[in-house]
Motif scaffolding. Structure first.
Motif, PDB file in Angstrom:
ATOM      1  N   TYR A  97       7.681   2.056  -1.857  1.00  0.00           N
ATOM      2  CA  TYR A  97       7.211   3.618  -1.961  1.00  0.00           C
ATOM      3  C   TYR A  97       8.489   4.011  -2.332  1.00  0.00           C
ATOM      4  CZ  TYR A  97       3.457   3.582   1.507  1.00  0.00           C
ATOM      5  OH  TYR A  97       1.954   2.829   1.307  1.00  0.00           O
ATOM      6  N   HIS A 127      -0.311  -1.201  -7.292  1.00  0.00           N
ATOM      7  CA  HIS A 127      -0.043  -0.462  -7.196  1.00  0.00           C
ATOM      8  C   HIS A 127       1.343  -0.357  -8.887  1.00  0.00           C
ATOM      9  CE1 HIS A 127       2.352  -0.494  -3.202  1.00  0.00           C
ATOM     10  NE2 HIS A 127       1.244  -1.218  -2.853  1.00  0.00           N
ATOM     11  N   VAL A 164      -4.106   1.525   0.798  1.00  0.00           N
ATOM     12  CA  VAL A 164      -3.256   1.989   1.503  1.00  0.00           C
ATOM     13  C   VAL A 164      -2.228   2.558   0.874  1.00  0.00           C
ATOM     14  CG1 VAL A 164      -1.595   3.146   2.763  1.00  0.00           C
ATOM     15  CG2 VAL A 164      -3.948   2.024   3.734  1.00  0.00           C
TER      16      VAL A 164
HETATM   17  C1  EPZ Z   1      -0.550  -0.261   4.754  1.00  0.00           C
HETATM   18  O1  EPZ Z   1       0.308  -1.525   4.229  1.00  0.00           O
HETATM   19  C2  EPZ Z   1       0.590   0.451   6.162  1.00  0.00           C
HETATM   20  N1  EPZ Z   1       2.215  -0.063   5.880  1.00  0.00           N
HETATM   21  C3  EPZ Z   1      -0.120  -1.881   7.004  1.00  0.00           C
HETATM   22  O2  EPZ Z   1       1.170  -1.552   8.304  1.00  0.00           O
HETATM   23  C4  EPZ Z   1      -1.771  -1.775   6.991  1.00  0.00           C
HETATM   24  O3  EPZ Z   1      -1.667  -2.730   8.323  1.00  0.00           O
HETATM   25  C5  EPZ Z   1      -2.530  -1.727   5.597  1.00  0.00           C
HETATM   26  O4  EPZ Z   1      -2.014  -0.662   5.257  1.00  0.00           O
HETATM   27  C6  EPZ Z   1      -3.619  -1.832   6.632  1.00  0.00           C
HETATM   28  O5  EPZ Z   1      -4.292  -0.765   6.841  1.00  0.00           O
HETATM   29  C7  EPZ Z   1       2.037   0.872   5.815  1.00  0.00           C
HETATM   30  O6  EPZ Z   1       1.243   2.491   5.097  1.00  0.00           O
HETATM   31  C8  EPZ Z   1       3.793   0.475   5.170  1.00  0.00           C
HETATM   32  P1  EPZ Z   1      -3.086  -2.133   2.187  1.00  0.00           P
HETATM   33  P2  EPZ Z   1      -0.105  -2.457   2.848  1.00  0.00           P
HETATM   34  O7  EPZ Z   1      -2.183  -2.483  -0.151  1.00  0.00           O
HETATM   35  O8  EPZ Z   1       0.020  -0.166   1.460  1.00  0.00           O
HETATM   36  C9  EPZ Z   1      -4.602  -5.915  -0.495  1.00  0.00           C
HETATM   37  C10 EPZ Z   1       2.106  -1.666  10.612  1.00  0.00           C
HETATM   38  O9  EPZ Z   1       1.552  -3.034  10.785  1.00  0.00           O
HETATM   39  N2  EPZ Z   1      -3.402  -5.333  -1.751  1.00  0.00           N
HETATM   40  O10 EPZ Z   1      -3.754  -1.385   2.450  1.00  0.00           O
HETATM   41  O11 EPZ Z   1       0.638  -3.277   2.107  1.00  0.00           O
HETATM   42  C11 EPZ Z   1      -3.648  -6.154   0.257  1.00  0.00           C
HETATM   43  O12 EPZ Z   1      -3.216  -7.480  -0.197  1.00  0.00           O
HETATM   44  C12 EPZ Z   1       1.451  -1.735   9.121  1.00  0.00           C
HETATM   45  O13 EPZ Z   1       1.699  -0.501  10.729  1.00  0.00           O
HETATM   46  C13 EPZ Z   1      -3.912  -6.343  -3.052  1.00  0.00           C
HETATM   47  O14 EPZ Z   1      -4.664  -6.954  -2.603  1.00  0.00           O
HETATM   48  O15 EPZ Z   1      -1.224  -2.697   2.575  1.00  0.00           O
HETATM   49  C14 EPZ Z   1      -4.925  -6.017   1.985  1.00  0.00           C
HETATM   50  O16 EPZ Z   1      -5.756  -7.667   1.793  1.00  0.00           O
HETATM   51  C15 EPZ Z   1       0.815  -3.757   8.613  1.00  0.00           C
HETATM   52  N3  EPZ Z   1      -3.182  -5.500  -3.956  1.00  0.00           N
HETATM   53  C16 EPZ Z   1      -5.522  -5.141   1.847  1.00  0.00           C
HETATM   54  O17 EPZ Z   1      -5.459  -5.065   0.123  1.00  0.00           O
HETATM   55  C17 EPZ Z   1      -2.342  -4.808  -3.649  1.00  0.00           C
HETATM   56  O18 EPZ Z   1      -2.090  -3.899  -5.018  1.00  0.00           O
HETATM   57  C18 EPZ Z   1      -4.874  -4.006   2.202  1.00  0.00           C
HETATM   58  O19 EPZ Z   1      -3.531  -4.122   1.798  1.00  0.00           O
HETATM   59  C19 EPZ Z   1      -2.296  -3.697  -2.681  1.00  0.00           C
HETATM   60  C20 EPZ Z   1      -2.989  -4.120  -1.676  1.00  0.00           C
END
Ligand code: EPZ
Length: 426
Positions: A97, A127, A164
């Motif tokens: 962030y 992002h 997220v």
């Molecule tokens: C957030 O992670 C949370 N972390 C995670 O919580 C949570 O598991 C996750 O959201 C899903 O709810 C924080 O808020 C700090 P995503 P984030 O981007 O943002 C793919 C916990 O235990 N993706 O929503 O990293 C990714 O690989 C943690 O508290 C892309 O492909 O998750 C995943 O498969 C762990 N490209 C899916 O999207 C990107 O640029 C969702 O990831 C971004 C994500």
């Protein structure tokens, strides 16, 4: 090395207050750097991810103080246009962030790729897609992300993946961009709404958070604000599942029950008795449970962050249950340790097949991620014998004083080192 010693065959029986949401707080703290005025943030969980963020904010020159318990005062009127310290950034995911925030504040940022729980591949392409659409140039150089923009301009962005982190990061970068930004196919998690509310409290114009489309009218400056972080639905869900798995009873207070709708629905399906009030949830175990089928999805689907705890509950439910992980392809690292404890789990691609209703036995186990660690505590509580759980530092990233909170819920577990028991806060 700290470890938890968990007495087996214990039932949850007690009351616990839920703390502020980690995944909202880890975005709100950096967002405070977008204003040159002071902000006051309440209901902050005292977890190690927050400690690291405070250190990063201080390293950037912000004046940060806890004014009373759980209130943080941040004055970032005079911060440095410098890269955040890599040794801290490397350690946790939410450091990403700082990209959106420092880009919004200084028009540039140089930061290592974020660390965090190992849940398989965790790209940040969405992002980057957002920052680029806003007019920034992004360069990836030996693990460093270098982002620069002469001027950020509002844009229309359609996310390929519901994320997220990308939703919040683009909001952070766009809040002070010139003109209007529309982000489509965004994530709808309550933490995103909380961050949007904080940006608006500082004078931002963000509408639509909690729906599929967020619209942001850029403002040239943000001002001071006071904000209270929402309750942590994942912490609440962990306690609920612990009560359910141990056949116990828990009163969980200071929670927003609506945020737990998917969890409440699934627990009811299994046979757990639940009651909700305006800000509380009562959970009561049941000895007649039915196997089920759980699929994780972005909010309002069943949260991936409760997949591991739910798996432990399903080991206690007679019959075959299916648990499909749709959010993170590598989020099954806990299965190996649970099998060591006698759990009958087979993995087929993204689905775990759980033959439940068999006793777990204690074994020395190691947490390798936050929610997997929480799941192992629940496994320790239901198993036969004392469980020694190492890797506690992963749990401390997201659960404040976990052993104290669980003792409030009537179960006995101790934090120890080779030299004896540790009493947090003493
Ligand atoms: C957030 O992670 C949370 N972390 C995670 O919580 C949570 O598991 C996750 O959201 C899903 O709810 C924080 O808020 C700090 P995503 P984030 O981007 O943002 C793919 C916990 O235990 N993706 O929503 O990293 C990714 O690989 C943690 O508290 C892309 O492909 O998750 C995943 O498969 C762990 N490209 C899916 O999207 C990107 O640029 C969702 O990831 C971004 C994500």
């Amino acid at each position: 090395m700290e470890y938890l010693q968990i007495e087996g065959k214990q039932r949850i029986n007690g009351k616990v207050k839920v703390n502020g949401a980690k995944n909202a707080a880890v975005a709100i703290l950096p967002a405070a750097l977008l204003t040159e005025e002071s902000v006051r943030i309440g209901n902050l969980p005292r977890i190690t991810d927050i400690d690291k963020l405070v250190k990063i904010l201080e390293a950037l020159g912000a004046k940060v103080s806890f004014t009373e318990e759980r209130y943080l005062h941040i004055d970032s009127s005079d911060i440095y246009d410098l890269p955040p310290p890599p040794s801290l950034v490397n350690k946790f995911r939410a450091s990403y962030y700082l990209m959106g925030v420092l880009l919004g504040r200084f028009g540039r940022v140089e930061i290592p790729m974020p660390g965090g729980c190992d849940l398989g591949p965790r790209p940040i392409d969405q992002h980057i897609k957002g920052f680029t659409a806003l007019g920034a140039e992004v360069e990836l150089d030996h693990g460093l992300v270098k982002i620069t923009a002469n001027k950020l301009r509002g844009a229309h962005i359609y996310l390929d993946v519901v994320s997220v982190g990308a939703t919040i990061n683009i909001m952070l970068a766009a809040v002070k961009a010139e003109g209007k930004t529309i982000i489509e196919n965004v994530a709808k998690e309550p933490e995103i709404v909380d961050v949007a509310n904080f940006l608006n409290a500082m004078g931002g114009h963000v509408v639509g958070a909690g729906t599929d489309v967020i619209k942001i009218q850029g403002v040239s400056e943000l001002g001071s604000a006071e904000h209270t972080v929402i309750p942590d639905r994942i912490e609440a869900g962990t306690f609920m599942i612990a009560a359910a798995a141990t056949g116990g009873e828990a009163l969980i207070t200071d929670v927003i029950p609506k945020h737990l709708d998917p969890v409440i629905a699934k627990l009811k399906e299994v046979g757990i008795i639940l009651e909700t009030g305006t800000d509380w949830i009562k959970v009561k175990g049941n000895n007649k449970l039915s196997s089920t089928d759980v699929k994780t999805f972005p909010y309002p689907g069943f949260p991936t962050d409760l997949q591991a705890p739910m798996m432990v509950l399903l080991t206690q439910v007679p019959g075959t249950s299916y648990l499909t992980e749709n959010v993170f392809e590598g989020r099954f690292r806990h299965v190996g340790e649970l099998k060591k404890m006698g759990a009958r789990i087979k993995l087929g691609g993204r689905t775990a097949i759980i033959e439940g209703g068999h006793e777990l036995v204690s074994a020395p186990i190691r947490a390798t991620d936050l929610r997997g660690g929480a799941a192992f505590i629940i496994a320790g509580l239901v198993s036969c014998g004392d469980t020694i759980l190492t890797g506690v530092e992963h749990i401390d990233r997201g659960y404040e004083d976990i052993e104290i909170r669980l003792r409030q819920l009537g179960v006995n577990l101790k934090r120890k080192t080779a030299n004896g028991e540790i009493f947090p806060g003493k």
